[in-house]
Design a protein around this motif. Structure first.
Motif, mmCIF file in Angstrom:
data_model
loop_
_atom_site.group_PDB
_atom_site.id
_atom_site.type_symbol
_atom_site.label_atom_id
_atom_site.label_comp_id
_atom_site.label_asym_id
_atom_site.label_seq_id
_atom_site.Cartn_x
_atom_site.Cartn_y
_atom_site.Cartn_z
ATOM 1 N N ARG A 111 1.019 2.063 7.679
ATOM 2 C CA ARG A 111 1.816 1.449 6.616
ATOM 3 C C ARG A 111 2.504 0.192 7.148
ATOM 4 N NH1 ARG A 111 5.245 4.940 2.551
ATOM 5 N NH2 ARG A 111 4.808 3.577 0.826
ATOM 6 N N LEU A 146 0.852 -1.192 0.000
ATOM 7 C CA LEU A 146 0.000 0.000 0.000
ATOM 8 C C LEU A 146 0.888 1.243 0.000
ATOM 9 C CD1 LEU A 146 -2.718 1.565 0.576
ATOM 10 C CD2 LEU A 146 -2.210 1.234 2.993
ATOM 11 N N VAL A 147 0.573 2.176 -0.875
ATOM 12 C CA VAL A 147 1.211 3.495 -0.810
ATOM 13 C C VAL A 147 0.118 4.462 -0.357
ATOM 14 C CG1 VAL A 147 2.365 5.319 -2.098
ATOM 15 C CG2 VAL A 147 2.869 2.935 -2.605
ATOM 16 N N PRO A 148 0.132 4.815 0.938
ATOM 17 C CA PRO A 148 -0.976 5.636 1.435
ATOM 18 C C PRO A 148 -0.903 7.066 0.930
ATOM 19 C CG PRO A 148 0.532 5.050 3.222
ATOM 20 C CD PRO A 148 1.104 4.497 1.960
ATOM 21 N N GLY A 204 0.819 8.358 9.310
ATOM 22 C CA GLY A 204 0.278 7.139 8.704
ATOM 23 C C GLY A 204 1.323 6.035 8.617
ATOM 24 N N SER A 209 0.090 -2.526 7.348
ATOM 25 C CA SER A 209 -0.229 -3.095 6.033
ATOM 26 C C SER A 209 0.936 -3.959 5.533
ATOM 27 C CB SER A 209 -0.543 -1.985 5.029
ATOM 28 O OG SER A 209 0.649 -1.403 4.549
ATOM 29 N N GLY A 224 6.838 1.714 -1.308
ATOM 30 C CA GLY A 224 5.835 0.710 -1.662
ATOM 31 C C GLY A 224 6.374 -0.368 -2.590
ATOM 32 N N LEU A 265 6.264 6.364 -2.965
ATOM 33 C CA LEU A 265 6.044 5.317 -3.968
ATOM 34 C C LEU A 265 7.181 4.289 -3.916
ATOM 35 C CD1 LEU A 265 4.552 4.230 -6.514
ATOM 36 C CD2 LEU A 265 5.943 5.773 -7.883
#
Lengths: 303, 410
Positions: free
Chosen positions: B237, A80-82, B233, B240, A148, A145
């Motif tokens: 991360r 996931l790239v939040p 966040g 996740s 990720g 990015l």
């Protein structure tokens, strides 16, 4: 490869569900656009796929395996790239990458290799020793990015990856993301920037208020099943004509009406000209995403 | 060793090394506190040390006996003699101008009349006079008076013994001084388990006290990093990426416990080597290996309690500013009621009971048990037990708060 079936989700104490019976199939090796206004349920859907929220109703499967089992078997398969800059501002670019690589369980040589790979991919060579808090918005997005991509994910979830960046960085990011499927990574791209989605996504889902409104290839979505004419006039449409056309006002001197055939277009333009309403611009048949979304929800994507 | 845990530890260490405020709170603040408080309270902890009330003796007699009395008074060392004079008026002015607080006037004929006080032979005897600064604490005036009386009594006894010896032909050592080294001081003995030694000095009270205070200040860097992770966040991360919350906690507990032990080492070094440079006595560390191990056990328990408390504050606070205020004020309150800032023994009984509620007081009791009473490991168990229970409760609450925050989100 990623199948979502009858997925519903309601946050504790929320009156309405955030997702309501969503079913999607996201094919391997492509970029899948997830479109919707703020609060539509995009982030909830992404969070469920990323394992941040627990599945309550419905099913998510990766390559035929239930999501939990697939994640347990291949912990690095989904990344996931939040939307947030989810890294450490006090650490340098390199330290951040090595840290997140380490938490993925990468060992020394694999870690070195992957860190070097993502630095090159996101073109971060010039800022490896710079603290993340000193990077520009565009470079931060690139670092976000790059983190990720450290685990060579099979599925990359990008949540609004271009928010707050300058046009050059946006262009670079979009180009980089567009290149990912060729390297074997499937991308789920959420955004409310329609131009971006139109530029890089092969398939699209539009969701709003937790419901799936449309799903398919970009062409399918943009093709209007009902030929609509949208016109922008120099003067307000006279009431008699408006009645006769059953035209719907959609903005300042902007109107929309159904037009069964393109052959009727010259006649409509003549009538408007004779009533002193020259046409400034018009669109017919093929719509852009904004128009499709407006038609489906009567709301703008950026609401 | 798990590469994930190593990565988490390394990250905490790099982040802390770049947190100037955190480092200041952890290492510089307690060093300054130890030096300042040890100097300021140097005399408050040790009975029998010098009292800051200078005196002058006006010797109008100038006899061997008057000089002997002056020497005896000087030996007691509790009050500081700033001079010997033969001018009573000048000394009176000295008191009026604040140069000294007390003056003892030995009248002419003091030596001759030593054994015939109060006109026992029908002749009047001029009394000794004590000139005092009226602002001087009456207890100190009384103490000085008692010291003079004691010295005078000893002088008379010596003189009497010597004369009686001559009278009755008792053997004497030729050339022996009339003045004996009487054990005229009462030595305060602190009761300990193993050996009887002098009571603790200021440095032995202050080093553990401010070390505990400093250890609890890990709340500043711990919460600063933790809140950044939550707000940015990064925690999401990491989740996740499949990093369990317990690993994230372990990633914080261990480095900060190590940081706490570095603090302990630094504070002990300051107590042993820097404090003496400022004229105070050096910190005495336990001499035997088992006692040193006990000291380390207390230090480790304090550290666990401090880091767990920091994680709890970091979980409660929404912003770093809130954590700094809540954690900082919480620490100061714990220190104030726990005998860090004001030693517990000077507190009234009610406050001492209240002090029993502060984890810092449990920690200080533990250090005192090792350093002052040389207690065994079993003697430490009450302190260690309370600190560990506190640490477990704080950690459980922190985990529960984080899970509740996730559940609210989901």
């Amino acid at each position: 490869m990623l199948s979502i079936d009858s997925l519903s989700y309601r946050y504790t104490a929320a009156t309405a569900p955030a997702l309501d019976g969503i079913s999607l199939t996201i094919p391997a090796t492509g970029i899948y656009g997830l479109l919707g206004p703020n609060g539509a349920g995009k982030t909830t859907l992404i969070s469920l796929i990323a394992g941040l929220l627990n599945l309550s109703t419905g099913h998510i499967g990766l390559d035929g395996q239930p999501l939990a089992a697939a994640r347990a078997a291949r912990p690095r398969a989904i990344a996931l790239v939040p939307q947030d800059y989810a890294f450490y501002p006090m650490l340098t670019t390199q330290e951040n990458l090595r840290f997140f690589g380490g938490t993925l369980g990468l060992t020394r040589s694999a870690l070195d290799e992957q860190v070097a790979h993502v630095i090159a991919f996101a073109r971060l060579e010039q800022v490896v020793g710079k603290r993340a808090e000193q990077l520009s918005g565009g470079l931060r997005r690139r670092l976000n990015l790059a983190i990720g991509l450290l685990g060579k994910p099979q599925l990359l979830l990008l949540d609004e990856p271009t928010v707050g960046v300058d046009p050059q960085s946006r262009h670079f990011l979009l180009e980089s993301i567009a290149a990912l499927p060729a390297a074997g990574t499937t991308v789920v791209y959420t955004s409310h920037y329609m131009e971006e989605v139109e530029a890089i996504c092969q398939r699209i889902a539009i969701i709003d208020q937790g419901r799936l409104l449309a799903e398919g290839t970009l062409e399918d979505i943009l093709h209007s099943p009902l030929p609509l004419l949208e016109i922008h006039l120099d003067a307000p449409l006279p009431p008699p004509l408006a009645d006769r056309y059953s035209a719907q006002a959609i903005g300042n001197r902007k109107y929309r009406r159904e037009l069964p055939s393109a052959a009727d277009l010259p006649r409509v333009l003549d009538e408007l000209a004779s009533h002193g309403c020259p046409v400034r611009d018009l669109s017919f048949g093929q719509h852009n995403l904004e128009q499709v979304f407006m038609r489906l929800t009567n709301r703008s994507l950026r609401d | 060793m798990s590469p994930r845990l190593l990565a988490l530890w390394l990250k905490e260490i790099i982040a802390l090394s770049r947190d100037r405020h955190g480092l200041l709170a952890l290492f510089i603040m307690p060093t300054i506190f130890i030096l300042v408080m040890t100097m300021a309270l140097r005399d408050a902890f040790t009975p029998g040390t010098t009292i800051d009330a200078p005196y002058v003796v006006v010797d109008l007699d100038q006899s061997a006996h008057s000089q002997s009395l002056i020497r005896r008074l000087g030996k007691t060392a509790s009050f500081q003699r700033v001079g010997i004079s033969d001018d009573a008026d000048a000394t009176r002015h000295g008191i009026a101008s604040g140069r000294q607080a007390l003056a003892l006037v030995l009248p002419k004929g003091f030596g001759e009349r030593l054994l015939t006080p109060s006109g026992a032979d029908g002749q009047p005897t001029e009394p000794m006079q004590l000139l005092v600064d009226p602002t001087l604490n009456p207890a100190l005036q009384l103490a000085f008076r008692n010291q003079v009386m004691a010295a005078l009594g000893a002088l008379r006894a010596d003189e009497l013994t010597q004369r009686a010896g001559k009278l009755f032909g008792l053997p004497t050592i030729p050339g022996a001084k009339a003045e004996k080294d009487w054990p005229d001081e009462i030595v305060s003995i602190a009761v300990r388990n193993d050996a009887n030694v002098r009571p603790p000095s200021s440095v032995q009270q202050n080093v553990p006290a401010w070390l505990i205070f400093a250890m609890f200040f890990v709340v500043i860097p711990v919460s600063s990093i933790f809140i950044t992770e939550r707000q940015q966040g990064t925690l999401q991360r990491l989740r996740s990426m499949g990093v369990p919350f317990r690993l994230i906690l372990a990633g914080k507990l261990v480095p900060f416990c190590v940081v706490n032990q570095l603090q302990a080492l630094l504070m002990v070094m300051v107590g042993m080597f820097v404090v003496p440079l400022f004229g105070s006595e050096a910190l005495e560390m336990p001499a035997t290996l088992p006692q040193l191990a006990n000291w380390c056990a207390v230090s480790a328990a304090v550290s666990l309690a401090a880091v767990a408390w920091a994680l709890l504050i970091a979980s409660i606070a929404r912003t770093s500013e809130q954590a700094t205020v809540v954690g900082g004020v919480g620490n100061i309150l714990m220190g104030a009621i726990g005998g860090i800032m004001v030693p517990k023994f000077v507190m009234p009984a009610g406050m001492q009971t209240l002090a029993g509620l502060s984890p810092m007081a449990w920690a200080l009791d533990g250090f005192h048990m090792v350093m002052l009473r040389h207690g065994s490991f079993a003697d430490l168990l009450p302190s260690l037990g309370k600190l560990l229970v506190f640490a477990i409760l704080a950690l459980t609450a922190a985990v529960w708060l984080n899970q509740r925050a996730l559940a609210t989100r989901s």
